[in-house]
Design an enzyme around this catalytic site. Structure first.
Site, PDB file in Angstrom:
ATOM      1  N   GLY A 142      39.954  35.138  40.266  1.00  7.74           N
ATOM      2  CA  GLY A 142      40.323  35.906  39.199  1.00  7.74           C
ATOM      3  C   GLY A 142      41.076  34.768  38.351  1.00  7.74           C
ATOM      4  O   GLY A 142      41.667  34.993  38.258  1.00  7.74           O
ATOM      5  N   VAL A 153      45.971  44.506  43.964  1.00  2.00           N
ATOM      6  CA  VAL A 153      46.179  43.360  43.250  1.00  2.00           C
ATOM      7  C   VAL A 153      46.696  42.743  41.823  1.00  2.00           C
ATOM      8  O   VAL A 153      47.859  42.562  41.255  1.00  2.00           O
ATOM      9  CB  VAL A 153      45.957  41.839  43.791  1.00  2.00           C
ATOM     10  N   LEU A 189      44.259  40.736  39.403  1.00  2.00           N
ATOM     11  CA  LEU A 189      44.218  39.426  39.005  1.00  2.00           C
ATOM     12  C   LEU A 189      45.861  38.769  38.725  1.00  2.00           C
ATOM     13  O   LEU A 189      45.871  37.997  38.099  1.00  2.00           O
ATOM     14  CB  LEU A 189      43.909  40.114  37.527  1.00  2.00           C
ATOM     15  N   CYS A 198      36.917  44.558  37.165  1.00  3.87           N
ATOM     16  CA  CYS A 198      38.520  45.007  37.952  1.00  3.87           C
ATOM     17  C   CYS A 198      38.561  46.056  37.791  1.00  3.87           C
ATOM     18  O   CYS A 198      39.797  46.913  37.162  1.00  3.87           O
ATOM     19  CB  CYS A 198      39.348  43.945  38.201  1.00  3.87           C
ATOM     20  N   ILE A 238      28.518  44.386  44.643  1.00  2.00           N
ATOM     21  CA  ILE A 238      28.959  45.831  43.713  1.00  2.00           C
ATOM     22  C   ILE A 238      30.697  44.284  44.235  1.00  2.00           C
ATOM     23  O   ILE A 238      30.679  44.169  44.476  1.00  2.00           O
ATOM     24  CB  ILE A 238      29.655  46.782  43.665  1.00  2.00           C
ATOM     25  N   GLY A 268      30.984  43.979  50.995  1.00  2.00           N
ATOM     26  CA  GLY A 268      30.954  44.273  53.239  1.00  2.00           C
ATOM     27  C   GLY A 268      30.296  43.375  54.012  1.00  2.00           C
ATOM     28  O   GLY A 268      30.022  44.260  54.753  1.00  2.00           O
TER      29      GLY A 268
END
Lengths: 258, 302
Positions: free
Chosen positions: B46, B71, B73, B130, B191, B244
């Site tokens: 990102g 995290v 970004l 995010c 997603i 996943g």
């Protein structure tokens, strides 16, 4: 250095003390890749959804003659329990070698003090061996709560002088590594340390007052091990987040402002 | 050898396998394990207009069959990407896609405009989902109006393929998808992570520095797959499915649910060569089942 994902095979397995296992692994496909002291490997824990991520383990020793990688593991959770239950002949997938190792001083005859606490002594064994091979003089200062905490002492003694501290005075001087008398008696060209963070910070603070370069090895929780996920960060001296897996795990203490 | 080629907008992918932003660094980190050119494309970390330090450590907690991260970004900003990273990636024979994030529609648009100038970056993935940054990020992605506002601003500034990454943390993901399609998005990817948390019972605090994080890994796959099926019924633009995916079977499930391409995320941490194994696995499955073109299975499950 090129990284590999290899299925390594357990050739020997020892229990140096309760709660610890020493695995000696070879590569059935050929030679082990080149590895530096202070680097680490990420082990795949197969078959359990509870131990989804790989586990980072430091390189304890590389026996180049026999082609064996040694991993000294403190059994603390389900991932390390899985490692301790591997049998001779079993394989485990390893991503290696990862991170940056301890530095190798230029020239010859440099005096290097390697300070370890608990299982943090593990990477110092191979570092000591590499220093000695390069013509330097490594000494070890190893600390634990009690005599039984200190492992592989015979192996350390074969490489250099070994000084010890225990909190209960069962071996060496009583107290912490940073109280040991050797620190006031001798001058060193470089100090390297691995162990609990408060211990490493105390060692780094001492090195700063002694005007000696100091390298510390961190073990922040991590996922990828290759600098992609940015989970294992530590603040550097300028306040920036740096990846322990890629920029470390070994840092000059000044870089972290310790 | 089956035909695995797919298109996302004007983007031509040699196969439908890409990587999820934030799990693959800048690709370079994985070059020891795979040939990056074997992938349909990869989506880099990102990127924001200005550098971001991200959140404090700890940023990660392992969960059953997955992980949480916050995290936030962390990145060195779009100019750093253009000057230092792009030159290393521009000659690769694959699609390099930049994930773009921001705090205001203007930030997003300016960041996108600077990437538009990079000849070999053929698409961006707009991150309006995010969960780990306070201003913007997911805030835009949780309402059709907010999502439309950002996409509209970026569409005016960016001419190449625009993929919009959707948040699952919404009441109706199909409504958000329709809103971004109406503003000219070429594709939607879904997603992003599901917001969650984990608690350290000894210390009586959360395991993440900001209290919550985004859940990823195989534990989210059923949710992701359901959302891909819903969105496939709601929009006409191609869908990039993720959430996943750990192997070729998972990837084929997403394709059958209606995804034209897929992204592999957290699995890169478990097996750094997983992406190429999934490409090979899809190919093998198609050969074994007499499927000559991947379009025969895309969206075949209604």
């Amino acid at each position: 250095m090129k990284k590999y994902a290899l299925d390594l095979c357990v050739v020997e397995k020892e229990f140096p003390r309760d709660g610890y296992v020493l695995l000696k692994l070879n590569n059935p496909q050929g030679a082990l890749p080149e590895m530096l002291a202070g680097q680490f490997v990420e082990l795949l824990i197969a078959g359990s959804s509870e131990t989804f991520l790989r586990r980072p383990i430091s390189i304890n020793y590389v026996d180049k003659e026999k082609g064996l990688l040694w991993l000294l593991i403190h059994v603390v959770g389900n991932g390390t329990k899985y490692m301790s239950e591997l049998n001779v002949g079993d394989t485990i997938n390893c991503v290696l070698p990862l991170g940056n190792g301890f530095s190798m001083p230029e020239g010859e005859g440099k005096k290097v003090l390697l300070v370890g606490g608990g299982v943090g002594t593990a990477p110092l064994l191979y570092y000591g061996k590499c220093l000695k091979e390069a013509g330097h003089t490594p000494s070890f200062l190893l600390g634990g709560r009690s005599a039984g905490d200190l492992m592989q002492l015979d192996l350390f003694e074969a490489i250099g002088n070994v000084y010890t501290t225990t909190e209960d005075a069962t071996l060496g001087e009583k107290g912490f590594v940073t109280n040991h008398s050797i620190l006031n008696k001798e001058q060193f060209d470089l100090i390297a340390t691995c162990g609990p963070k408060p211990m490493m910070k105390a060692v780094a603070a001492w090195a700063r007052t002694a005007n000696c370069e100091c390298e510390v090895s961190l073990e922040n929780m991590m996922a990828c091990g290759v600098g992609a996920c940015l989970c294992c960060v530590e603040k550097d001296g300028e306040g920036h987040n740096v990846c322990v897996c890629k920029e470390g795990p070994v840092f000059n203490s000044k870089k972290l402002n310790w | 050898m089956a035909n695995l080629h797919v298109n996302i907008g004007n983007l031509s992918l040699k196969n439908p396998v890409m990587t999820a932003s934030g799990t693959f660094g800048y690709g370079i980190e994985f070059a020891d394990f795979i040939n990056l050119e074997d992938l349909g494309g990869f989506i880099v970390k990102g990127t924001t207009l200005n550098p971001r330090e991200g959140n404090d450590y700890p940023r990660m907690a392992e969960t059953p069959a997955g992980m949480l991260n916050c995290v936030g970004l962390q990145n060195k900003g779009v100019d750093y990407f253009c000057e230092n990273i792009y030159p290393e990636l521009k000659d690769l024979d694959t699609n390099v896609i930049v994930n773009v994030s921001g705090s205001t529609p203007e930030d997003y648009a300016e960041c996108a405009a600077r990437i538009d100038a990079l000849e070999r970056i053929s698409a961006i993935e707009l991150n309006i989902s995010c969960p780990n940054v306070k201003n913007g990020g997911m805030a835009f992605g949780v309402t059709p109006e907010g999502a439309a506002t950002v996409v509209k601003a970026v569409r005016q500034a960016y001419n190449k393929t625009l993929i919009v990454k959707l948040s699952p943390n919404v009441t109706s993901i199909a409504d958000i998808a329709k809103a971004v399609e109406a503003e000219g998005a070429d594709s939607v990817s879904l997603i992003n992570t599901l917001m969650g948390t984990a608690i350290d019972i000894e210390r009586r605090c959360t395991k993440l520095s900001i209290g919550t994080g985004g859940l990823s890994g195989p534990c989210v796959k059923p949710v992701a797959l359901r959302m891909v099926m819903q969105v496939a019924k709601a929009v006409n633009i191609p869908i990039v499915g993720l959430g996943g995916i750990m192997n070729a079977t998972d990837a084929i499930e997403f394709l059958m649910a209606g995804a034209t391409a897929i992204e592999i995320g957290t699995a890169n941490f478990i097996d750094p060569a997983i992406t190429v194994k999934v490409v090979n696995g899809i190919n093998e499955w198609m050969d074994n089942h007499g499927v000559k073109d991947i379009h025969e299975i895309i969206g075949c499950v209604k």
